[in-house]
Write a protein that holds these residues in place. Structure first.
Motif, short mmCIF file in Angstrom:
data_model
loop_
_atom_site.label_atom_id
_atom_site.label_comp_id
_atom_site.label_asym_id
_atom_site.label_seq_id
_atom_site.Cartn_x
_atom_site.Cartn_y
_atom_site.Cartn_z
N GLN A 2 0.91 -1.16 0.21
CA GLN A 2 -0.22 0.02 -0.07
C GLN A 2 0.97 1.48 0.00
OE1 GLN A 2 -2.45 0.69 3.56
NE2 GLN A 2 -4.18 1.41 2.05
N TYR A 29 4.37 1.53 -12.11
CA TYR A 29 4.24 1.57 -13.48
C TYR A 29 3.43 2.84 -13.72
CZ TYR A 29 1.99 1.25 -18.01
OH TYR A 29 1.59 1.48 -19.30
N HIS A 32 -1.92 6.90 -10.12
CA HIS A 32 -3.27 7.60 -10.19
C HIS A 32 -3.78 8.66 -9.31
CE1 HIS A 32 -4.74 4.56 -13.60
NE2 HIS A 32 -3.62 4.34 -13.05
N PHE A 87 -6.73 10.56 -3.05
CA PHE A 87 -6.25 9.37 -2.93
C PHE A 87 -5.25 9.42 -4.13
CE2 PHE A 87 -8.63 7.50 0.37
CZ PHE A 87 -9.81 8.06 0.22
N ASN A 97 -2.73 -8.08 -15.99
CA ASN A 97 -3.19 -8.42 -14.41
C ASN A 97 -2.63 -7.06 -13.80
OD1 ASN A 97 -3.70 -11.12 -14.51
ND2 ASN A 97 -1.40 -11.55 -14.63
N ARG A 98 -3.50 -6.12 -13.94
CA ARG A 98 -3.54 -4.80 -13.31
C ARG A 98 -4.53 -4.63 -12.47
NH1 ARG A 98 -3.56 -1.23 -18.68
NH2 ARG A 98 -2.92 0.23 -17.44
N LYS A 99 -4.11 -3.95 -11.13
CA LYS A 99 -5.09 -3.44 -10.24
C LYS A 99 -4.33 -2.25 -9.52
CE LYS A 99 -3.20 -6.47 -6.64
NZ LYS A 99 -3.74 -7.58 -5.72
N LEU A 100 -4.99 -1.37 -9.25
CA LEU A 100 -4.68 -0.10 -8.42
C LEU A 100 -4.64 -0.47 -6.75
CD1 LEU A 100 -6.65 2.73 -10.24
CD2 LEU A 100 -4.22 2.28 -10.31
N TRP A 102 -4.57 1.41 -3.28
CA TRP A 102 -4.92 2.97 -2.89
C TRP A 102 -4.14 3.21 -1.64
CZ3 TRP A 102 -8.04 6.02 -6.08
CH2 TRP A 102 -8.44 5.44 -7.12
N GLY A 103 -3.74 4.41 -1.41
CA GLY A 103 -3.24 4.94 -0.15
C GLY A 103 -4.62 5.16 0.70
N TYR B 35 -14.67 -2.46 -5.44
CA TYR B 35 -14.08 -1.82 -4.16
C TYR B 35 -14.67 -1.69 -2.95
CZ TYR B 35 -10.20 -0.02 -7.63
OH TYR B 35 -9.20 -0.14 -8.52
N GLY B 42 -9.06 4.29 2.29
CA GLY B 42 -9.24 4.27 1.02
C GLY B 42 -9.77 2.93 0.54
N PRO B 43 -10.08 3.07 -0.56
CA PRO B 43 -10.69 1.90 -1.55
C PRO B 43 -9.84 0.58 -1.53
CG PRO B 43 -11.04 3.81 -2.98
CD PRO B 43 -9.76 4.28 -1.76
N GLN B 44 -10.48 -0.48 -1.03
CA GLN B 44 -9.62 -1.63 -1.18
C GLN B 44 -10.25 -2.48 -2.28
OE1 GLN B 44 -7.19 -2.71 0.86
NE2 GLN B 44 -7.42 -0.35 1.80
N PHE B 45 -9.31 -2.89 -3.15
CA PHE B 45 -9.52 -3.89 -4.14
C PHE B 45 -10.39 -5.15 -4.07
CE2 PHE B 45 -9.16 -4.67 -8.63
CZ PHE B 45 -8.64 -6.11 -8.89
N GLN B 48 -11.47 -7.54 -10.28
CA GLN B 48 -11.72 -7.00 -11.45
C GLN B 48 -12.31 -7.91 -12.70
OE1 GLN B 48 -8.20 -5.44 -14.75
NE2 GLN B 48 -8.88 -3.74 -13.62
N ARG B 55 -10.34 -11.33 -13.34
CA ARG B 55 -8.88 -11.37 -14.10
C ARG B 55 -7.88 -10.90 -13.02
NH1 ARG B 55 -7.79 -6.98 -18.94
NH2 ARG B 55 -8.26 -5.34 -17.13
N GLN B 56 -8.45 -10.42 -11.88
CA GLN B 56 -7.48 -10.09 -10.76
C GLN B 56 -8.27 -9.88 -9.56
OE1 GLN B 56 -3.76 -9.70 -9.27
NE2 GLN B 56 -3.81 -8.91 -11.61
N ASP B 100 -5.61 2.89 -18.51
CA ASP B 100 -6.76 2.24 -17.44
C ASP B 100 -7.21 3.32 -16.30
OD1 ASP B 100 -6.30 -0.19 -14.93
OD2 ASP B 100 -8.08 0.11 -16.47
N GLN B 102 -9.99 4.98 -14.32
CA GLN B 102 -11.09 4.43 -13.89
C GLN B 102 -12.15 5.56 -13.37
OE1 GLN B 102 -10.39 1.35 -10.88
NE2 GLN B 102 -8.98 0.23 -11.97
#
Lengths: 112, 113
Positions: A2, A29, A32, A87, A97-100, A102-103, B35, B42-45, B48, B55-56, B100, B102
């Motif tokens: 995180q 990479y 945001h 944020f 395989n991408r995901k954000l 968040w702080g 999320y 903050g938002p927790q993933f 997806q 996918r994730q 990407d 969002q």
């Protein structure tokens, strides 16, 4: 994984400047930046990609230091409408395989 | 051009029940992310979906499952609800391109009693 945001909270008077930082222990990479007002959805501000240039949006700009894995959001001549929680979302991998991740957010209050 | 829409806006459930949340992505978007956002966090993933497949996935138990339909809309299902599942659930849609970016819906506020 995180990212760490600092400061946790900022209180400004209208017209003042602020800097919000976002640091990661992993190679990034992209970074945001989003702003969320109370009871509303997060709204996209800008994205910074590895190898990309510094971005700007009205009086809000951001930089990405790839060596330090750190991004900074600059708010100049703040307006009342800038109030909210900011944020940063960090992306570790490119491709499918991408995901954000968040702080915890930085709360910004702009007072008259 | 409609943005991301989520339903319902608010929901109250009791422990042990099951819930289904729905999301329609922004027009032209093919990817949906879910999320969980606790108060002051903050938002927790969660996961997806792309091309109707997960996918994730983030660090959430199997009680959390989802689905994406051919029209790209998506559902989030949570079984055996716990008090700790109370949160704002956000759906974000994006296009599977390089940046990407969002776009978020207004969320569903779930309260588990």
């Amino acid at each position: 994984q995180q990212p760490v945001q600092s400061p946790q909270a900022v209180i400004l008077r209208e017209g003042e400047d602020a800097v919000i930082n976002c640091s990661s222990s992993k190679a990034l990479y992209s970074v945001h930046w989003y702003r969320q007002k109370h009871g509303e959805a997060p709204v996209f501000l800008m994205i910074l990609l590895k190898g990309g240039e510094q971005k700007g949006h009205e009086k809000i700009s951001a930089s990405f230091n790839e060596k330090k894995q750190q991004s900074s959001l600059y708010l100049t001549a703040s307006q009342l409408s800038y109030s909210g929680t900011y944020f940063c979302g960090t992306e570790l991998l490119a491709g499918n395989n991408r995901k954000l991740i968040w702080g915890l957010g930085t709360s910004l209050a702009v007072n008259p | 051009d409609a943005g991301v829409t989520q339903s319902p806006t608010h929901l109250i459930k009791t422990r042990g029940q099951q819930v289904t949340l729905r999301c329609s992505p922004k027009s032209g978007h093919d990817t949906v992310s879910w999320y969980q956002q606790a108060l002051g966090q903050g938002p927790q993933f969660i996961f997806q979906y792309y091309e109707e497949e997960e996918r994730q996935r983030g660090n959430f138990p199997d009680r959390f499952s989802g689905h994406q339909f051919p029209n790209y809309s998506s559902e989030l299902n949570v079984n055996a609800l716990l008090l700790g599942d109370s949160a704002l659930y956000l759906c974000a849609s994006s296009l599977d391109t390089g940046e990407d970016i969002q776009y978020f819906g207004a969320g569903t506020r779930l309260s588990v009693l």
